[in-house]
Design an enzyme around this catalytic site. Sequence first.
Site, short mmCIF file in Angstrom:
data_model
loop_
_atom_site.label_atom_id
_atom_site.label_comp_id
_atom_site.label_asym_id
_atom_site.label_seq_id
_atom_site.Cartn_x
_atom_site.Cartn_y
_atom_site.Cartn_z
N GLU A 217 0.84 -1.19 0.00
CA GLU A 217 0.00 0.00 0.00
C GLU A 217 0.88 1.24 0.00
O GLU A 217 1.82 1.33 0.80
CB GLU A 217 -0.91 0.00 1.23
CG GLU A 217 -1.75 -1.28 1.34
CD GLU A 217 -2.55 -1.37 2.63
OE1 GLU A 217 -2.74 -0.31 3.29
OE2 GLU A 217 -2.98 -2.49 2.98
N GLU A 326 -9.35 5.76 2.91
CA GLU A 326 -9.70 4.98 4.10
C GLU A 326 -9.58 5.88 5.33
O GLU A 326 -8.68 6.73 5.42
CB GLU A 326 -8.77 3.78 4.27
CG GLU A 326 -9.02 2.95 5.52
CD GLU A 326 -8.04 1.80 5.69
OE1 GLU A 326 -8.12 1.11 6.71
OE2 GLU A 326 -7.17 1.62 4.81
#
Length: 411
Positions: A217, A326
């Site tokens: 990520e 997120e």
Amino acid sequence: MKTNSCLEISSIISILVLFSLLFSPIFSSMNFREENETTMAGNKSKNMKLINDHLRKINKPFVKSIKSPDGDIIDCVLFHLQPAFDLPELKNKISVMVQPELPKEDYHKTGTNPEIKQLWSLKGESCPNGTIPIKRTSAGDILKTNSIPKFGKKYSRKDTQPTPGHEHSIGYVREGEFYGAKAILNVWKPNVTGLDFSLSQIWVVADVPTRPVNTIEVGWHVYPSANSDNLPRLFALWTPDGYRSGCYNMLCPGFVQTNSKVCLGASIKPISTYNGKQYEIALLVWKDPNSKDWWLRVGTEVIGFWPAELFTDLHDRANRIDYGGEVYSATYSGTHTSTQMGSGHFQDEGYKKAAFARNLEMVDQDNYLREVSNLNIFVEKPNCYGINNGHSDAWGNYIFFGGPGYNPNCL
């Protein structure tokens, strides 16, 4: 980075290491008390020993240190002394370093890659050739997690399933073989409360139902409880086992940095403004067809790689790619957090007002960048954070996403 660029200075390594040890960031009990203005009762000496032992592992001897205006200290560490090479299985990577083969792409179609700018280097500061920049870790940084084993890790999530505390607004592609992903993200400074974090990123994932998820990520996040400020920072994260191991940036052995100009974990500046100028970063993660390692490029700078040996399922390929935002609320208790995602504004406000990820692409098995196809979108609570997607000639596939969190429709 060419192999000999790291090894040319081998004749003076011993001198540099001796010099840098004089300034090595190892904290004594006295320094720790002064920094935190408190004393530790009972097992203070035991805790301090554990903390200092861990600091010695991740804060390497440096050739030069740079004080950033935001308070960070960036250490310029000799390439071969970085944390990754504490792993015996990676030591062979020191002597066989070669440039990766970049994915082939149509620059006429995708345009140029925006360059990343970081606060620590805005005034011309840089690390010498043969060294790499690493953000120094302090005893206070470790204390914030209340656990050395948890330090540098991301709290576990069940990917895109509704999990208390984790909320996502993502575009995703699945059911394929992927060898990398690319996106251009605009950078914001969302308001983040308490122990929460807010991020914008890409995920490169190998998700096999019977085994722990493997993921890489990369993006920017605002994470005050980890960084003591509300600044957006460049980050990279990896895990081979559902977030039980692996870590952010270079807070554990794993990622091999080859670049002397960009520092993982350092703050990004300038930042996009609402209805004003937009500042972007271009991120590319791909599997080099020659070395089989997973490489990271930010803008036009190749930063380094995650050796294939670190992973199980991601050792070969990914089967899912996600793009978007997120928010994690560490104190989730039924009342929704007011932590913002992206700009803090909903996706329907569009360009200059909402967060976006554009030119969404994937790398195929022939090392070509292709526009993603069959892009789906997902959000847990659309009244808190939302997402929409579209396509244009200039932006290819794109998403707008984000929101304010708590509001009259998001309880």
